[in-house]
Design an enzyme around this catalytic site. Structure first.
Site, mmCIF file in Angstrom:
data_model
loop_
_atom_site.group_PDB
_atom_site.id
_atom_site.type_symbol
_atom_site.label_atom_id
_atom_site.label_comp_id
_atom_site.label_asym_id
_atom_site.label_seq_id
_atom_site.Cartn_x
_atom_site.Cartn_y
_atom_site.Cartn_z
ATOM 1 N N HIS A 257 43.003 -13.436 -1.310
ATOM 2 C CA HIS A 257 42.561 -12.954 -2.734
ATOM 3 C C HIS A 257 40.805 -12.854 -2.560
ATOM 4 O O HIS A 257 40.402 -12.849 -3.745
ATOM 5 C CB HIS A 257 43.132 -13.901 -3.588
ATOM 6 C CG HIS A 257 42.431 -15.447 -3.482
ATOM 7 N ND1 HIS A 257 43.248 -16.267 -3.841
ATOM 8 C CD2 HIS A 257 41.186 -15.790 -3.101
ATOM 9 C CE1 HIS A 257 42.665 -17.663 -3.460
ATOM 10 N NE2 HIS A 257 41.355 -17.100 -3.133
ATOM 11 N N HIS B 3 40.100 -20.860 -9.709
ATOM 12 C CA HIS B 3 38.931 -21.623 -8.978
ATOM 13 C C HIS B 3 38.093 -22.062 -9.828
ATOM 14 O O HIS B 3 36.874 -21.783 -10.371
ATOM 15 C CB HIS B 3 38.257 -20.330 -8.104
ATOM 16 C CG HIS B 3 38.831 -19.689 -7.325
ATOM 17 N ND1 HIS B 3 40.031 -19.030 -7.293
ATOM 18 C CD2 HIS B 3 39.181 -20.137 -5.695
ATOM 19 C CE1 HIS B 3 40.823 -18.632 -6.204
ATOM 20 N NE2 HIS B 3 40.069 -19.091 -5.187
ATOM 21 N N GLU C 279 44.349 -23.013 1.041
ATOM 22 C CA GLU C 279 45.149 -21.973 0.104
ATOM 23 C C GLU C 279 46.485 -21.614 0.505
ATOM 24 O O GLU C 279 47.189 -21.099 -0.150
ATOM 25 C CB GLU C 279 44.154 -20.972 -0.378
ATOM 26 C CG GLU C 279 43.059 -21.182 -1.238
ATOM 27 C CD GLU C 279 41.828 -20.019 -1.345
ATOM 28 O OE1 GLU C 279 41.111 -20.041 -2.243
ATOM 29 O OE2 GLU C 279 42.214 -18.956 -0.767
ATOM 30 N N HIS D 37 39.175 -20.056 5.901
ATOM 31 C CA HIS D 37 37.924 -19.907 5.763
ATOM 32 C C HIS D 37 37.591 -21.346 5.034
ATOM 33 O O HIS D 37 38.087 -22.202 4.740
ATOM 34 C CB HIS D 37 37.863 -18.761 4.413
ATOM 35 C CG HIS D 37 38.568 -18.812 3.338
ATOM 36 N ND1 HIS D 37 39.940 -19.109 3.155
ATOM 37 C CD2 HIS D 37 37.939 -19.055 2.086
ATOM 38 C CE1 HIS D 37 40.339 -19.129 1.932
ATOM 39 N NE2 HIS D 37 38.928 -19.075 1.166
HETATM 40 C C1 DHB Z 1 35.461 -16.517 -0.834
HETATM 41 C C2 DHB Z 1 36.895 -16.499 -0.553
HETATM 42 C C3 DHB Z 1 37.762 -17.265 -1.525
HETATM 43 O O1 DHB Z 1 39.024 -17.397 -1.421
HETATM 44 C C4 DHB Z 1 37.272 -17.512 -2.718
HETATM 45 O O2 DHB Z 1 38.140 -18.029 -3.449
HETATM 46 C C5 DHB Z 1 35.824 -17.440 -3.033
HETATM 47 C C6 DHB Z 1 35.077 -16.871 -2.196
HETATM 48 C C7 DHB Z 1 34.638 -15.752 0.154
HETATM 49 O O3 DHB Z 1 35.178 -15.343 1.171
HETATM 50 O O4 DHB Z 1 33.523 -15.546 -0.206
HETATM 51 FE FE FE Z 2 39.978 -18.843 -3.081
#
Ligand code: DHB
Ligand code: FE
Length: 280
Positions: free
Chosen positions: A12, A59, A241, A194
């Site tokens: 997302h 978030h 997530e 990530h």
């Molecule tokens: C990013 C990824 C995410 O899942 C998020 O919630 C906010 C930022 C990113 O890659 O910048």
């Molecule tokens: Fe996220």
């Protein structure tokens, strides 16, 4: 009778939403990603679901540290995009389905013991709007109703992967027991690997992500027993997530047919993953 017609796992990343909103999908950086998603978008358009249950995380937008529901179901008539600091995204307001949402709550709470929070006023952030944009494009109205199911993957202690998988199985029973005719798509969103903070910021782990995509299809039970420590180590702090995909997978049959799979690095700071499944 309601029936599940599609299971979709997708990241997302907010920058994907910005790329769509600012007409950058054909730019060299973004084109491979949007081309990779296109087959799933065409498949979903042909299916034309009536309702999407979108499992996502907030978030610190609608919910912050003053209230952190582990699982929260959106009961409202509408869900507007949240202003995440640069104005709300120019995407349609989601139309909910309170009658179906109350049925889901009743079944999940009374029959299966999932004591989720019921939320009758709720804005939705990039966690929900970006997956809709990816799969439905830029319509003036979303092509189906949307029921948000929000999961806490932000604040310790988050639910286990196992609990998420079990919630998906209970969600299946709830959908199956809804009498009105409805084609239901279930979205599991977030991930893949990530980490946005700390010494390991920028971490991406393609081997681990590919393992997840493999087993999501063939052996989700083996993912459900993975603990948070492994997920944090291998997929990164925000990669946690990915447990939300297991809610979607739990709602499908044991045996599924893979319609489309796509993996792309990088998308902003993350690995982008997509899995489109049907009951076999
Ligand atoms: C990013 C990824 C995410 O899942 C998020 O919630 C906010 C930022 C990113 O890659 O910048
Ligand atoms: Fe996220």
């Amino acid at each position: 009778m309601a029936r599940i017609v599609a299971g979709i796992g997708t990241s997302h990343v907010p920058a994907i939403g910005a790329a769509i909103d600012h007409g950058k999908t054909a730019d060299p950086y973004w084109r491979p990603l949007f081309e990779g998603v296109a087959p799933a978008r065409e498949w979903l358009a042909a299916i034309a679901p009536d309702i999407a249950i979108v499992i996502y995380n907030d978030h610190a937008s609608r919910f912050a540290l003053d209230v952190t529901p582990t699982f929260a179901l959106g009961m409202a008539e509408t869900f507007a995009p949240h202003d995440e600091g640069y104005g709300p995204r120019a995407v349609p307001v989601c139309e909910g389905n309170p009658e179906f949402a109350w049925h889901l709550a009743e079944s999940l709470i009374l029959k299966d013991g999932f004591d989720l929070a019921m939320v009758s006023e709720m804005t939705v952030d990039h966690g929900l709007t970006v997956p809709l944009s990816l799969l439905f494009g830029q319509p003036t109205r979303w092509p189906c109703q949307v029921i948000p199911l929000c999961v806490n993957v932000i604040q310790y202690p988050q639910p286990t992967a196992q609990r998420c998988h079990q919630l998906g199985q209970a969600l299946r029973r709830a959908i199956d027991s809804y009498a009105p005719d409805a084609k239901v798509a279930v979205f599991g969103t977030g991930g893949m690997s990530h980490q946005l903070q700390g010494e390991r910021a920028g971490l991406i782990n393609p081997d681990y992500d590919r393992m997840w995509l493999d087993r999501m299809e063939t052996d989700p039970g083996s993912l459900a027993v993975i603990g948070h420590a492994e997920l944090l180590r291998e997929a990164g702090s925000e990669g946690l997530e990915i447990i939300m995909w297991l809610i979607m997978r739990g709602a499908l049959d044991e045996a599924v047919r893979r319609v489309h799979r796509f993996y792309h690095v990088p998308a902003s700071n993350t690995a982008y993953g997509l899995l489109a499944l049907e009951n076999a």
